[in-house]
Design a protein around this motif. Structure first.
Motif, PDB file in Angstrom:
ATOM      1  N   ARG A 287       6.366  48.471   8.391  1.00  0.00           N
ATOM      2  CA  ARG A 287       5.597  47.281   8.015  1.00  0.00           C
ATOM      3  C   ARG A 287       6.290  46.073   8.596  1.00  0.00           C
ATOM      4  NH1 ARG A 287       1.566  48.416   4.815  1.00  0.00           N
ATOM      5  NH2 ARG A 287       1.665  50.346   3.637  1.00  0.00           N
TER       6      ARG A 287
ATOM      7  N   TRP B  16      -1.820  39.808   5.683  1.00  0.00           N
ATOM      8  CA  TRP B  16      -0.940  38.657   5.473  1.00  0.00           C
ATOM      9  C   TRP B  16       0.221  39.063   4.566  1.00  0.00           C
ATOM     10  CZ3 TRP B  16      -0.208  37.669   0.381  1.00  0.00           C
ATOM     11  CH2 TRP B  16      -1.187  38.135  -0.503  1.00  0.00           C
ATOM     12  N   ALA B  17       1.268  38.269   4.611  1.00  0.00           N
ATOM     13  CA  ALA B  17       2.421  38.473   3.730  1.00  0.00           C
ATOM     14  C   ALA B  17       2.982  37.118   3.330  1.00  0.00           C
ATOM     15  CB  ALA B  17       3.501  39.293   4.429  1.00  0.00           C
TER      16      ALA B  17
ATOM     17  N   ARG C 219       2.311  34.691   6.435  1.00  0.00           N
ATOM     18  CA  ARG C 219       2.591  35.173   7.786  1.00  0.00           C
ATOM     19  C   ARG C 219       1.686  36.363   8.080  1.00  0.00           C
ATOM     20  NH1 ARG C 219       8.665  36.678   7.287  1.00  0.00           N
ATOM     21  NH2 ARG C 219       7.903  37.284   5.264  1.00  0.00           N
TER      22      ARG C 219
ATOM     23  N   ALA D 273       6.141  41.615   9.133  1.00  0.00           N
ATOM     24  CA  ALA D 273       5.622  40.302   8.745  1.00  0.00           C
ATOM     25  C   ALA D 273       6.289  39.280   9.642  1.00  0.00           C
ATOM     26  CB  ALA D 273       5.915  40.006   7.280  1.00  0.00           C
TER      27      ALA D 273
ATOM     28  N   SER E 146       1.951  41.072  -0.251  1.00  0.00           N
ATOM     29  CA  SER E 146       1.257  41.312   1.013  1.00  0.00           C
ATOM     30  C   SER E 146      -0.092  41.958   0.731  1.00  0.00           C
ATOM     31  CB  SER E 146       2.081  42.199   1.949  1.00  0.00           C
ATOM     32  OG  SER E 146       2.209  43.498   1.433  1.00  0.00           O
TER      33      SER E 146
ATOM     34  N   ALA F 217       0.813  40.036   8.873  1.00  0.00           N
ATOM     35  CA  ALA F 217       1.476  41.294   8.518  1.00  0.00           C
ATOM     36  C   ALA F 217       0.728  42.455   9.168  1.00  0.00           C
ATOM     37  CB  ALA F 217       1.498  41.478   7.005  1.00  0.00           C
ATOM     38  N   TRP F 218       1.468  43.518   9.462  1.00  0.00           N
ATOM     39  CA  TRP F 218       0.869  44.710  10.055  1.00  0.00           C
ATOM     40  C   TRP F 218       1.570  45.950   9.521  1.00  0.00           C
ATOM     41  CZ3 TRP F 218       4.427  47.614  12.656  1.00  0.00           C
ATOM     42  CH2 TRP F 218       5.577  46.945  13.068  1.00  0.00           C
ATOM     43  N   SER F 219       0.927  47.101   9.683  1.00  0.00           N
ATOM     44  CA  SER F 219       1.536  48.351   9.226  1.00  0.00           C
ATOM     45  C   SER F 219       1.062  49.519  10.088  1.00  0.00           C
ATOM     46  CB  SER F 219       1.180  48.627   7.766  1.00  0.00           C
ATOM     47  OG  SER F 219      -0.210  48.852   7.615  1.00  0.00           O
TER      48      SER F 219
ATOM     49  N   THR G 262      -3.143  44.016   3.047  1.00  0.00           N
ATOM     50  CA  THR G 262      -3.551  44.548   4.341  1.00  0.00           C
ATOM     51  C   THR G 262      -4.867  45.296   4.206  1.00  0.00           C
ATOM     52  OG1 THR G 262      -2.144  46.490   3.982  1.00  0.00           O
ATOM     53  CG2 THR G 262      -1.245  44.753   5.357  1.00  0.00           C
TER      54      THR G 262
END
Length: 160
Positions: free
Chosen positions: A142, A107-108, A116, A144, A83, A118-120, A85
């Motif tokens: 986190r 992205w992941a 996909r 995805a 991943s 991705a966020w955190s 970020t």
């Protein structure tokens, strides 16, 4: 009185000064931690990451993070998950111990799957045992795709 004087002198020598905690505006960190597997129940995986930051203004710094996680074995092999970020981290104060909050997006890619979103979201505590060197404990969530997982990490950071 002598004990108080000795404790004060030892604290002055052993604890870094608040103004000397960090002078540089960029950093690079190595992170190691554990994370739950998105979309799985009860699965835990190891994760390692490289994170770079640059100071923006006030308490804000931008970060770029590239992480590699090892998911639970499938068919005799573990599935690697990558991943990347980018985001913003806010650090409260300028002393040798700083609470932090961060948010990122990117992205992941896991195993044989495609990319996909991705966020955190996370929070942590950073400690400066020496000038421009820190250790941090961070926890967060986190995600995805549609799955989210909790994560905890330890980071060793050098500012330059």
């Amino acid at each position: 009185m002598r004990v108080l004087l000795a404790v004060t002198a030892a604290a002055a020598v052993l604890l870094p000064a608040a103004s000397a905690a960090q002078l540089s505006h960029r950093s690079i960190a190595l992170e190691a931690g554990i994370t739950g597997e998105p979309g799985e129940r009860g699965g835990v995986a190891g994760a390692a990451a490289l994170c770079a930051t640059a100071w923006l203004d006030g308490p804000a710094e931008a970060f770029v993070r590239l992480a590699l996680g090892s998911a639970r074995a499938t068919g005799g092999r573990g599935a690697d998950a990558w991943s990347g970020t980018v985001g913003v981290r806010l650090s409260a104060g300028s002393g040798p111990i700083r609470p932090q909050a961060e948010a990122g997006a990117g992205w992941a890619r896991s195993g044989g799957g495609g990319d996909r979103f991705a966020w955190s979201l996370g929070a942590g505590l950073e400690w400066f045992p020496a000038l421009d060197l820190s250790l941090a404990l961070r926890a967060g969530i986190r995600g995805a795709g549609g799955a989210a997982a909790a994560e905890a990490a330890v980071a060793a950071t050098a500012y330059f």
